[in-house]
Design a protein around this motif. Structure first.
Motif, PDB file in Angstrom:
ATOM      1  N   VAL A 196      -3.753  11.956   3.105  1.00 24.08           N
ATOM      2  CA  VAL A 196      -4.378  12.626   1.968  1.00 24.08           C
ATOM      3  C   VAL A 196      -5.003  11.607   1.021  1.00 24.08           C
ATOM      4  O   VAL A 196      -6.155  11.740   0.630  1.00 24.08           O
ATOM      5  N   ALA A 197      -4.220  10.604   0.637  1.00 20.62           N
ATOM      6  CA  ALA A 197      -4.702   9.592  -0.299  1.00 20.62           C
ATOM      7  C   ALA A 197      -3.866   8.336  -0.150  1.00 20.62           C
ATOM      8  O   ALA A 197      -2.699   8.401   0.243  1.00 20.62           O
ATOM      9  N   ARG A 198      -4.484   7.197  -0.473  1.00 20.54           N
ATOM     10  CA  ARG A 198      -3.714   5.954  -0.454  1.00 20.54           C
ATOM     11  C   ARG A 198      -4.209   5.048  -1.575  1.00 20.54           C
ATOM     12  O   ARG A 198      -5.333   5.153  -2.030  1.00 20.54           O
ATOM     13  N   ILE A 199      -3.315   4.134  -1.992  1.00 14.21           N
ATOM     14  CA  ILE A 199      -3.645   3.206  -3.068  1.00 14.21           C
ATOM     15  C   ILE A 199      -3.080   1.837  -2.724  1.00 14.21           C
ATOM     16  O   ILE A 199      -1.940   1.723  -2.272  1.00 14.21           O
ATOM     17  N   TYR A 200      -3.888   0.808  -2.881  1.00 14.70           N
ATOM     18  CA  TYR A 200      -3.385  -0.556  -2.774  1.00 14.70           C
ATOM     19  C   TYR A 200      -2.668  -0.859  -4.083  1.00 14.70           C
ATOM     20  O   TYR A 200      -3.267  -0.783  -5.156  1.00 14.70           O
ATOM     21  N   THR A 201      -1.405  -1.224  -4.004  1.00 17.66           N
ATOM     22  CA  THR A 201      -0.616  -1.380  -5.221  1.00 17.66           C
ATOM     23  C   THR A 201      -1.064  -2.562  -6.065  1.00 17.66           C
ATOM     24  O   THR A 201      -0.850  -2.568  -7.275  1.00 17.66           O
ATOM     25  N   CYS A 256       0.848  -1.171   0.000  1.00 21.30           N
ATOM     26  CA  CYS A 256       0.000   0.000   0.000  1.00 21.30           C
ATOM     27  C   CYS A 256       0.897   1.239   0.000  1.00 21.30           C
ATOM     28  O   CYS A 256       1.942   1.253   0.657  1.00 21.30           O
ATOM     29  N   MET A 257       0.513   2.228  -0.775  1.00 24.94           N
ATOM     30  CA  MET A 257       1.265   3.477  -0.845  1.00 24.94           C
ATOM     31  C   MET A 257       0.330   4.626  -0.513  1.00 24.94           C
ATOM     32  O   MET A 257      -0.876   4.556  -0.796  1.00 24.94           O
ATOM     33  N   GLY A 258       0.894   5.683   0.026  1.00 24.48           N
ATOM     34  CA  GLY A 258       0.046   6.803   0.373  1.00 24.48           C
ATOM     35  C   GLY A 258       0.754   8.138   0.331  1.00 24.48           C
ATOM     36  O   GLY A 258       1.985   8.206   0.252  1.00 24.48           O
ATOM     37  N   TRP A 259      -0.040   9.182   0.356  1.00 28.29           N
ATOM     38  CA  TRP A 259       0.450  10.552   0.486  1.00 28.29           C
ATOM     39  C   TRP A 259      -0.118  11.151   1.768  1.00 28.29           C
ATOM     40  O   TRP A 259      -1.308  11.027   2.042  1.00 28.29           O
ATOM     41  N   PHE A 260       0.739  11.782   2.514  1.00 27.40           N
ATOM     42  CA  PHE A 260       0.366  12.483   3.739  1.00 27.40           C
ATOM     43  C   PHE A 260       0.847  13.926   3.637  1.00 27.40           C
ATOM     44  O   PHE A 260       1.705  14.235   2.803  1.00 27.40           O
ATOM     45  N   THR A 300      -5.816  13.273  -7.160  1.00 26.42           N
ATOM     46  CA  THR A 300      -5.855  11.910  -7.690  1.00 26.42           C
ATOM     47  C   THR A 300      -4.526  11.223  -7.431  1.00 26.42           C
ATOM     48  O   THR A 300      -3.478  11.741  -7.835  1.00 26.42           O
ATOM     49  N   ILE A 301      -4.570  10.075  -6.782  1.00 22.57           N
ATOM     50  CA  ILE A 301      -3.372   9.280  -6.553  1.00 22.57           C
ATOM     51  C   ILE A 301      -3.290   8.216  -7.646  1.00 22.57           C
ATOM     52  O   ILE A 301      -4.305   7.647  -8.050  1.00 22.57           O
ATOM     53  N   SER A 302      -2.073   7.977  -8.134  1.00 20.92           N
ATOM     54  CA  SER A 302      -1.892   6.965  -9.166  1.00 20.92           C
ATOM     55  C   SER A 302      -0.504   6.360  -9.031  1.00 20.92           C
ATOM     56  O   SER A 302       0.354   6.883  -8.327  1.00 20.92           O
ATOM     57  N   GLN A 303      -0.297   5.250  -9.725  1.00 18.81           N
ATOM     58  CA  GLN A 303       0.987   4.566  -9.659  1.00 18.81           C
ATOM     59  C   GLN A 303       1.428   4.142 -11.045  1.00 18.81           C
ATOM     60  O   GLN A 303       0.616   3.980 -11.948  1.00 18.81           O
ATOM     61  N   ASP A 304       2.714   3.969 -11.207  1.00 14.17           N
ATOM     62  CA  ASP A 304       3.292   3.446 -12.432  1.00 14.17           C
ATOM     63  C   ASP A 304       4.280   2.369 -12.010  1.00 14.17           C
ATOM     64  O   ASP A 304       5.398   2.686 -11.582  1.00 14.17           O
TER      65      ASP A 304
END
Length: 125
Positions: A48-53, A33-37, A69-73
Motif C-alpha cells: 500500500v505504502a512505504r517510507i524510508y525511515t 524502510c517501513m511499509g503498510w500492506f 498518507t504514510i508517516s512516521q514519528d
C-alpha cells in the motif's frame, strides 16, 4: 529484532477515514524502510505504502495515491497510515512491515522481513 503491533482498524462507511498506527520496537537505528500492506479475502497481499525511515521518502500503490498518507514519528517509535475517502475495495487486513539493512525497498512483500499481526479495516457502501 523489530517487533510491530498495529492498531486503529475498524468499520467505517465509504467516504470515511481511519488512521492506522504501528508501534515499533528497536526503531530508527535498526530499521531502514517501513511499509503498510493489505490482504483481502481470497487475494494476495499487496503493498500500500512505504517510507524510508532516514530520508522520509514515500511511495504509494496507484490505488491509494491521493487518499492515503504514510508517516512516521521517530520519537514515539511509530508508523502511521492515514486513510481518507475510503472505498469498499479498501476492505482488508492491514499489516505493518519493516526492512532492516539497505538495498531497494519496494512495495513488495519479499522486500520486508518483519511483520505485525494485522488490523482489520472494513468499509461498507
Amino acid at each position: 529484532q523489530a517487533q510491530l503491533v498495529e492498531s486503529g482498524g475498524g468499520s467505517v462507511q465509504a467516504g470515511g477515514s481511519l488512521r492506522l498506527s504501528c508501534a515499533v520496537s528497536a526503531y530508527t537505528y535498526s530499521t531502514y524502510c517501513m511499509g503498510w500492506f493489505r490482504q483481502a479475502p481470497g487475494k494476495e497481499r499487496e503493498g500500500v505504502a512505504r517510507i524510508y525511515t532516514g530520508s522520509g521518502s514515500t511511495d504509494y500503490a496507484d490505488s491509494v495515491k491521493g487518499r492515503f498518507t504514510i508517516s512516521q514519528d521517530k520519537i514515539k517509535n511509530a508508523l502511521y497510515l492515514q486513510m481518507n475517502s475510503l472505498k469498499p475495495e479498501d476492505t482488508a487486513m492491514y499489516y505493518c512491515a519493516a526492512r532492516r539493512g539497505g538495498g531497494i525497498c519496494r512495495l513488495k512483500e519479499a522486500d520486508f522481513g518483519y511483520w505485525g499481526q494485522g488490523t482489520q479495516v472494513t468499509v461498507s457502501s
